[in-house]
Design an enzyme around this catalytic site. Structure first.
Site, mmCIF file in Angstrom:
data_model
loop_
_atom_site.group_PDB
_atom_site.id
_atom_site.type_symbol
_atom_site.label_atom_id
_atom_site.label_comp_id
_atom_site.label_asym_id
_atom_site.label_seq_id
_atom_site.Cartn_x
_atom_site.Cartn_y
_atom_site.Cartn_z
ATOM 1 N N MET A 180 0.854 -1.191 0.000
ATOM 2 C CA MET A 180 0.000 0.000 0.000
ATOM 3 C C MET A 180 0.889 1.240 0.000
ATOM 4 O O MET A 180 1.706 1.406 0.907
ATOM 5 C CB MET A 180 -0.920 0.012 1.218
ATOM 6 C CG MET A 180 -1.804 -1.212 1.303
ATOM 7 S SD MET A 180 -2.904 -1.323 -0.107
ATOM 8 C CE MET A 180 -3.778 -2.820 0.278
ATOM 9 N N CYS A 181 0.746 2.097 -0.990
ATOM 10 C CA CYS A 181 1.709 3.176 -1.175
ATOM 11 C C CYS A 181 1.025 4.459 -1.630
ATOM 12 O O CYS A 181 -0.184 4.502 -1.827
ATOM 13 C CB CYS A 181 2.765 2.769 -2.208
ATOM 14 S SG CYS A 181 3.549 1.179 -1.860
ATOM 15 N N THR A 182 1.837 5.491 -1.800
ATOM 16 C CA THR A 182 1.374 6.787 -2.295
ATOM 17 C C THR A 182 2.413 7.317 -3.271
ATOM 18 O O THR A 182 3.612 7.276 -2.976
ATOM 19 C CB THR A 182 1.195 7.782 -1.134
ATOM 20 O OG1 THR A 182 0.361 7.192 -0.130
ATOM 21 C CG2 THR A 182 0.568 9.076 -1.622
ATOM 22 N N GLU B 12 2.996 0.946 -6.811
ATOM 23 C CA GLU B 12 1.805 1.445 -6.134
ATOM 24 C C GLU B 12 0.743 0.356 -6.242
ATOM 25 O O GLU B 12 0.325 0.003 -7.351
ATOM 26 C CB GLU B 12 1.323 2.717 -6.835
ATOM 27 C CG GLU B 12 0.059 3.314 -6.278
ATOM 28 C CD GLU B 12 0.318 4.160 -5.051
ATOM 29 O OE1 GLU B 12 -0.620 4.363 -4.275
ATOM 30 O OE2 GLU B 12 1.460 4.611 -4.868
#
Length: 476
Positions: free
Chosen positions: A1-3, A96
């Site tokens: 889980m990323c941004t 992502e």
């Protein structure tokens, strides 16, 4: 889980290409910085994920002449390289995590047995691809033929272009070159929208549109083909987990923009920033936890039940900013700023493309705390600060801000001297870079050690005050 944030060259403060991403999984997943030397492989040699205990049984031929490249992998497998440059100046950040709609996945599911995943992407592409466009096309071909083992988005940059690729279903994908004047922001959701196969700034799987049309995910009568609408999940989970992060990133770079968080699907894919995007802007974004808003889960005391998921979370194991400055010698023009652990309690250190080696501590660390690895030096400081975030976090943040400012001044001076030396004595320039980078790493470790002592001093005084049990004469 990323941004993720991708910035076009005319939207940045100095004309550089910029990509930033946080990588979130587990605070116990120590990260290493690895320099992979150029290598020659025999005919028929294969890269196999299973050889490293990776996620799937993906395999792919190794190049006969593999280029030198860097990655930031996890300690256990050495895979999921997260971010890196190769010797030709290709930079990649991935991945992502994104989610396709369930009804589309029921028809074309992820290949969880042998499809390509985030474990593999950098180690497959960086040793062989020379440009962003070439890397996008190759990853796309692998998705089409071997399938994606999961949903993901990947950023690519070289000295001419910056691209972003998103998967749809198991064998469908789309990529777009980020226009020069704008930026792109994403948080665990497919964000790319309108696809035109005739547009040279876009790429996609050959059946991207026909598959969606055949299965009722796209009606040509409705207008232009919308990739996100056809393939990407869009439900209540996005409203609280994903949309608020995109909203706050766009608010940081476009302060006058007013939009409702719940309207996330309609946020612009690309926006022209109100001011040129700086490295500091991207650091601020990677560190953001909705400070200044009621949804801040840290500043008012830890609140693990806060519904809005912030960008900077404790389980972030590293965040990075990748920068390409085409007008500089590649050795210093390409740089990755890495913050190990939780970004809002960490320090972004520069790793120049021309760096020959890193200290031993940068290649150490497991899922158990230790006294040697750089990852655990940062992580132990962050864990301590989280015990009283309102009191201790400002101490850490102030010191790291001062240290980053000092590093930035030293970088500017070094780069100026390097450029001058490079024209007449490349070896002297090379030696200057090595000395500088290793000094910066050493100074950062000293700052961490000093902060640990300062935080323990503050906590010791606090606990003593609350548990003094003094005698009546206050003499012992």
């Amino acid at each position: 889980m990323c941004t993720t944030v991708i910035v076009g060259e005319k939207a940045s403060y100095d004309g550089s290409f910029l990509m930033a991403r946080s990588a979130d999984s587990s605070a116990l997943k120590a990260q290493h910085f690895v320099i992979h030397p150029a290598k020659e492989y025999p005919e028929g040699a294969m890269y196999r994920t299973k050889d490293y205990d990776g996620a799937t049984d993906f395999s792919y031929p190794l190049p006969r002449q593999a280029m030198r490249y860097t990655t930031v992998p996890n300690w256990k497998t050495g895979l999921h390289g997260a971010v890196g440059f190769n010797s030709e100046g290709l930079g990649i950040t991935g991945t992502e995590s994104i989610f396709a709609r369930d009804d589309a996945l029921a028809i074309d599911p992820y290949n969880k047995e042998s499809g390509i995943t985030e474990d593999d992407i950098l180690d497959v592409l960086l040793p062989r691809c020379k440009t962003a466009r070439e890397a996008v096309a190759l990853l796309g071909k692998i998705i089409e033929t071997q399938g994606a083992g999961e949903g993901f988005g990947v950023g690519f940059a070289d000295d001419k272009e910056v691209w972003y690729l998103e998967t749809g279903t198991g064998h469908q994908w789309m990529a777009q070159r980020t226009p020069a004047e704008v930026y792109f922001a994403s948080g665990n959701q497919g964000r790319l929208r309108f696809f035109d196969p005739k547009d040279d700034t876009m790429m996609g799987s050959p059946t991207l549109i026909s598959f969606a049309e055949e299965h009722g995910f796209y009606d040509p009568k409705s207008g232009k083909f919308d990739f996100a609408a056809a393939y990407t999940r869009n439900d209540d989970r996005d409203r609280i987990y994903n949309d608020p992060r995109v909203w706050v990133m766009q608010k940081i770079l476009n302060p006058s923009l007013e939009q409702k968080v719940a309207d996330g699907r309609n946020f612009d894919v690309y926006l022209k920033p109100e001011q040129p995007v700086t490295l500091q802007n991207l650091k601020d974004i990677m560190r953001n936890h909705f400070e200044g808003y009621a949804h801040d889960p840290y500043s008012f005391g830890l609140n693990g039940s806060e519904p809005w998921r912030p960008i900077s979370v404790f389980r972030t194991y590293e965040a990075h900013i990748l920068q390409v400055r085409p007008w500089m010698p590649r050795e210093i023009g390409d740089v990755i700023y890495v913050a190990f652990g939780m970004a809002c309690l960490s320090c972004f250190m520069p790793f120049y493309q021309g760096l020959d080696q890193v200290p031993v501590a940068f290649g150490e660390g497991t899922d158990h705390a230790d006294d040697k690895s750089i990852y655990w030096k940062f992580r132990k400081l962050q864990t301590l600060a989280m015990t009283d975030f309102p009191t201790l976090a400002p101490i850490v943040q102030k010191k790291f801000a001062e240290h980053e400012a000092a590093m930035s001044e030293k970088q500017s001076a070094m780069e100026k001297e390097y450029t001058s030396l490079y024209a007449t004595d490349k070896q002297a320039a090379h030696d200057l870079l090595q000395k500088f980078n290793l000094e910066v790493f050493g100074e950062t470790e000293e700052v961490i050690d000093g902060l640990m002592n300062e935080l323990f001093t503050v906590l010791t005084a606090k606990i003593e005050k609350e548990n003094f049990f003094a005698n009546k004469k206050m003499k012992d």
